[in-house]
Enzyme design. Structure first.
Site, PDB file in Angstrom:
ATOM      1  N   HIS A  80      -5.350  -6.667 -10.930  1.00  0.00           N
ATOM      2  CA  HIS A  80      -4.840  -7.743 -10.091  1.00  0.00           C
ATOM      3  C   HIS A  80      -4.707  -9.040 -10.878  1.00  0.00           C
ATOM      4  O   HIS A  80      -3.749  -9.791 -10.697  1.00  0.00           O
ATOM      5  CB  HIS A  80      -5.766  -7.982  -8.885  1.00  0.00           C
ATOM      6  CG  HIS A  80      -5.892  -6.813  -7.974  1.00  0.00           C
ATOM      7  ND1 HIS A  80      -6.865  -5.848  -8.141  1.00  0.00           N
ATOM      8  CD2 HIS A  80      -5.176  -6.428  -6.886  1.00  0.00           C
ATOM      9  CE1 HIS A  80      -6.737  -4.931  -7.191  1.00  0.00           C
ATOM     10  NE2 HIS A  80      -5.724  -5.255  -6.422  1.00  0.00           N
ATOM     11  N   GLU A 136       0.820  -1.211   0.000  1.00  0.00           N
ATOM     12  CA  GLU A 136       0.000   0.000   0.000  1.00  0.00           C
ATOM     13  C   GLU A 136       0.855   1.262   0.000  1.00  0.00           C
ATOM     14  O   GLU A 136       0.551   2.241  -0.692  1.00  0.00           O
ATOM     15  CB  GLU A 136      -0.956   0.008   1.195  1.00  0.00           C
ATOM     16  CG  GLU A 136      -1.957  -1.135   1.228  1.00  0.00           C
ATOM     17  CD  GLU A 136      -2.710  -1.319  -0.085  1.00  0.00           C
ATOM     18  OE1 GLU A 136      -2.901  -0.332  -0.830  1.00  0.00           O
ATOM     19  OE2 GLU A 136      -3.095  -2.460  -0.382  1.00  0.00           O
TER      20      GLU A 136
END
Length: 955
Positions: free
Chosen positions: A542, A451
């Site tokens: 993803h 992140e």
């Protein structure tokens, strides 16, 4: 990658939704709506080998080179780096073909400096003062001994723009309404749902905020209004933030993608209205406070670690780490602050600051069990490790490179339930509370590193979070997140589990069972790339990320961690730009390796790593299909295909996607040439359908949406109806046309019909208050649709009705009054079909039902559960078969969770069969005659109109 998602699909009302695929500049922008390889990259077809010294790689859609390396050209040593960079581009106009190098049209995004006197200047392209999406050019320089020299350049500068930049014809209000409608369509699960007893039907919970007018660099340029839409996903309560671009001439939503970057595949973003500013307690320090208090805590894995705390003026401890600040200047430099967000909704914690939120405040420097179980210790400790990694290895001062603060919110939930995910929202990290098998998502250092690396990417290449560029964004976050995890925890690259991400998140599962991704999964473009709509995983960010991250990880294993990390970071910070795809990413990494002095043997390893994962120019051509391609590269978004009577009608743009969509008519057999049937008037012509005799479509203009019709055999095109808001689900049969119109005031829909013979126009439900309708189909003057209307007690009840155009009589189909949701209808000569969700398990499975036109003889075509059950999302039918589009809910994105197409007999006998084994998304199916079905397919990385004449069977 694992999230709890009810149903996902690229669509609005049933079969008429949007798709887009592509790569290169003609990828994200040109196709900006369907499947996916990416946001466009101006140099998608560059040479396979890295450029030699002093070599120039041309851009494929611009006169400005995409990559120049090996230079040593002196520029002004005084003044700003940005001025020197612009001066170089001006002096070398013959190389760069940049007409205006002034600060007005080449705005400095920022300058970063690295050891050795390296300077990297990022310049944002504007055209006549209007920002160009993804138009960014990088100039690399060295400054030493009072001299400054340019060593190379790269990026996207669009030289073919030629457009009027006066204010868009579409008003800001109309743009917001249409953007909100597009996002509501995206987050539809294909069903109209009944509210709980005693409650009214829910209105759309999305709000739009107008941003700057922006040019999409398609062809000569498309002027758009950029609208940010926020709200809550009705399927699971998670937050939503979509960046939507509305064509300034017609008001059609030509592109949208997620504005937030998640660890898993769920699109989650801002949806609240709280302040975007950080809390006051994180921004100022009263004089005399003790900046660093040594504390300790226990991580989830049982390791006791040191953590730095802060004692405020009241004497209370806070989880704020000021230890990264310079000793001689304690009020300057970064800080790391960890906030207690337990129980706060993700929708109110992304893009905004939840009201009243505070840092974790322990009563003692020795943090207790609560700080372990909440994830606070891991989040706070790991954030410091991530900062140290970037500082120690690359000299980077915090995520923004400018000593910016690092904020973490720990413990959010989604709709009151565990939120098994984490995300970067552009300003901070947000970690879900976790539940079931999962701990709080800060429990694994690679999640924190992932992140926070999204933050580094934001402040460097700022790779657009869609398609290939989004997959690269994810890949880089995974690569560095895992590298940081290994370093912080003393794990070797030789460890069999070294490539796993999220392996420490689970309470009972083994690391390999728990892991969300594996950088050693061997994914390649030829075997694993999945063309998917922007509605699905933002175009595969993803799904396809481990193809690129796997190449980087192989390189790290073979080159060693230190050199590999330096190469990848240099490629990110000094070569990549927002619209780069896999091929451009490869070129950036190779060029960075050359710059850093890699030997021939080492360069061979770098190239071999990408080759092994199928990342080489032209890789998209190797993707195979089992379907017949009728039209390739249709370059469309937000629309679909209609078929009937041996004919098809579909919207199409030109090769680079710069032309507004026009409607083309052709034979479903694929024989003959398609015919243009709509006018080239600058409007977007979408939602086309045909019964083989008439073609209908919607003409999106700045002031209205007009419903158009013309005979297949030729003749006058007529305006048969018009509305001022979004429409969807346009269908035609004989003299009758039906579609769903959105009421922007209330956020509800109604089915509208037109009798082309008599000119009669009306609403199937009479437009009476508290009535909602949608998902229509039409046959022989009868219109089937899903209805939501109040019963005698005032409670809203779902059903399927059939409106008889001749008599205006309404026949109710045998739908259980307690049904949870009802989906797309299809009407044939023999009966009516619909999707029905009868149970409250929320498992994603739904039944397909059928009844005669008078409501008699109900049949279950496919059951809700058990053998033959499907995750039914939409359907379309001929007299011979029913075609069911499915979207499987899953804890992570995979090929099987993408929209797939099944075919089943009208009576259900024999069970469903897969229509095609293509691994890409199979969207917006339309039945022709017999068993033939057409759809928009994304397997090749482009949006192609394809067909099959019979099902493939078992895949």
């Amino acid at each position: 990658m694992r999230t709890s998602v009810r149903r996902r699909a690229a669509g609005s009302q049933g079969r008429r939704t949007g798709v887009v695929v592509g790569q290169g500049i003609a990828a994200l922008l040109a196709t900006a709506g369907l499947m996916a390889t990416a946001v466009p990259a101006a140099h998608a077809d560059t040479a396979a080998a890295a450029p030699a010294a002093s070599d120039t790689t041309p851009g494929s859609e611009t006169d400005t080179p995409s990559l120049v390396t090996g230079l040593h050209e002196e520029v002004a040593a005084t003044g700003s780096a940005a001025d020197a960079a612009r001066g170089h581009l001006k002096a070398k106009k013959g190389r760069y073909h940049i007409a205006d190098t002034s600060a007005k049209d080449l705005t400095s995004v920022g300058t970063s400096t690295e050891k050795g006197g390296k300077e990297t200047v990022r310049l944002q392209q504007k055209y006549k003062g209007v920002e160009v999406l993804g138009g960014q050019y990088v100039v690399r320089m060295t400054r030493k001994d009072g001299k400054r020299a340019v060593t190379g350049t790269s990026g996207n500068y669009f030289t073919k723009l030629k457009l009027d930049t006066v204010a868009p014809k579409v008003s800001e209000k109309t743009a917001i309404e249409r953007a909100v409608g597009a996002v509501a369509a995206k987050y539809s699960d294909g069903l109209l749902r009944a509210p709980a007893k005693g409650q009214k039907a829910a209105e759309a919970d999305f709000k739009g905020t107008a941003g700057a007018v922006t040019i999409l660099p398609q062809g000569t340029g498309v002027l758009t209004r950029h609208i940010t839409v926020t709200g809550t996903n009705p399927a699971d309560g998670s937050a939503v933030q979509q960046e939507v671009y509305i064509d300034g001439h017609s008001g059609f939503p030509v592109m949208q993608y997620s504005g937030i970057q998640t660890f898993g595949a769920q699109n989650t973003a801002a949806g609240a209205t709280q302040s975007t500013a950080a809390p006051a307690d994180a921004s100022t320090l009263p004089a005399g406070d003790e900046l660093v208090v040594k504390g300790s805590g226990v991580r989830y894995n049982g390791q006791k670690v040191d953590v730095n705390l802060y004692k405020d003026i009241t004497g209370a401890l806070q989880m704020i780490d000021y230890s990264k600040r310079a000793a001689d200047s304690p009020y300057q430099g970064p800080m790391i602050a960890t906030y207690d967000a337990r129980g706060r909704e993700a929708s109110g914690a992304s893009g905004v600051w939840p009201v009243g939120i505070k840092t974790f405040r322990p009563t003692s420097p020795e943090l207790g069990e609560d700080y372990t179980n909440s994830g606070a210790v891991d989040a706070h400790w790991a954030a410091g490790k991530v900062y140290d990694y970037y500082k120690n290895h690359f000299g980077r001062n915090s995520l923004d490179g400018k000593d910016g603060a690092i904020y973490s919110l720990v413990g959010v939930v989604s709709n009151g339930q565990p939120y098994n995910n984490a995300f970067w929202d552009g300003t901070k990290m947000v970690y879900g509370q976790g539940g079931g098998d999962y701990r709080t998502f800060s429990a694994d250092t690679d999640v924190v590193g992932h992140e926070m690396t999204h933050g580094v990417v934001t402040h460097t290449a700022n790779l657009v979070y869609a398609g290939q560029s989004g997959a690269m964004n994810e890949a880089l976050a995974d690569y560095f997140g895992n590298a940081i995890d290994l370093e912080a925890n003393g794990q070797s690259m030789d460890d069999p589990d070294a490539g796993l991400l999220g392996e420490d998140l689970c309470t009972t599962l083994s690391p390999r069972e728990c892991a969300l991704r594996d950088l050693n999964d061997g994914a390649t473009t030829s075997k694993n790339f999945i063309g998917v709509t922007y509605g699905g995983d933002s175009g595969g960010v993803h799904l396809n990320s481990t193809i690129f991250s796997g190449a980087l990880w192989d390189m790290r294993q073979d080159l060693g961690s230190e050199l590999a990390d330096q190469i990848v970071y240099r490629a990110l910070s000094a070569y990549m730009t927002p619209l780069d795809g896999f091929t451009e990413g490869r070129a950036a990494v190779i060029a960075a390796a050359q710059e850093l002095g890699a030997t021939k043997a080492q360069l061979k390893i770098v190239k071999r790593s990408f080759d092994a994962h199928g990342i080489a120019p032209g890789w998209e051509k190797a993707l195979g299909v089992d379907t017949d391609t009728i039209l390739s590269k249709v370059n469309i978004a937000g629309t679909g295909v209609g078929a009937g009577g041996g004919k098809y009608a579909v919207s199409r743009s030109n090769e680079d996607g710069s032309e507004p969509y026009s409607v083309w008519l052709g034979n479903t057999s694929g024989k003959g040439q398609p015919q243009l049937v709509s006018a080239n008037n600058g409007d977007y012509n979408v939602y086309a359908d045909t019964d083989g005799k008439t073609v209908v479509w919607a003409d999106y203009a700045y002031d209205a949406v007009r419903i158009m019709a013309r005979p297949v055999k030729g003749g006058l095109t007529k305006v048969i109806d018009g509305v001022g808001s979004n429409i969807s689900g346009l269908v035609v049969d004989g003299d009758w046309v039906a579609y769903t119109a959105t009421n922007p005031q209330y956020g509800v829909t109604n089915v509208r019909y037109v009798n082309m013979k008599t000119g009669e126009v009306g609403l199937v439900d009479g437009g009476r208050p508290a009535r909602i309708s949608g998902l229509p189909s039409v046959k022989d003057g009868k219109i089937a649709y899903v209805a939501l209307a109040p019963d005698s007690n005032g409670d809203a009840v779902l059903g399927v009705d059939v409106f008889d155009g001749a008599t205006h009589a309404v026949t109710h189909m045998p739908v259980d009054p307690n049904v949870m949701g009802v989906g797309q209808t299809a009407i044939t000569d023999d009966g009516v079909f619909w999707i029905e969700d009868d149970d409250a398990t929320d498992d994603g499975q739904a039944a397909v039902r059928r009844a005669n036109l008078d409501g008699s003889n109900p049949v279950t075509v496919t059951p809700e559960a058990g053998e033959g059950a499907l995750y039914a999302y939409s359907l379309t039918a001929s007299d011979d078969v029913v075609n069911v589009s499915t979207v499987m809910p899953a804890t992570w994105w995979a090929n099987d969770t993408m929209m797939k197409l099944y075919q089943v007999a009208p009576d259900g006998k024999g069970g469903p069969q897969r229509v095609s084994c293509n691994r890409g998304e199979q969207a917006l199916a339309s039945a022709d005659e017999g068993t033939r079905v057409l759809w928009l397919d994304g397997t090749t990385g482009y949006t192609n109109l394809v067909k099959r004449d019979r099902p493939a069977g078992t895949c």
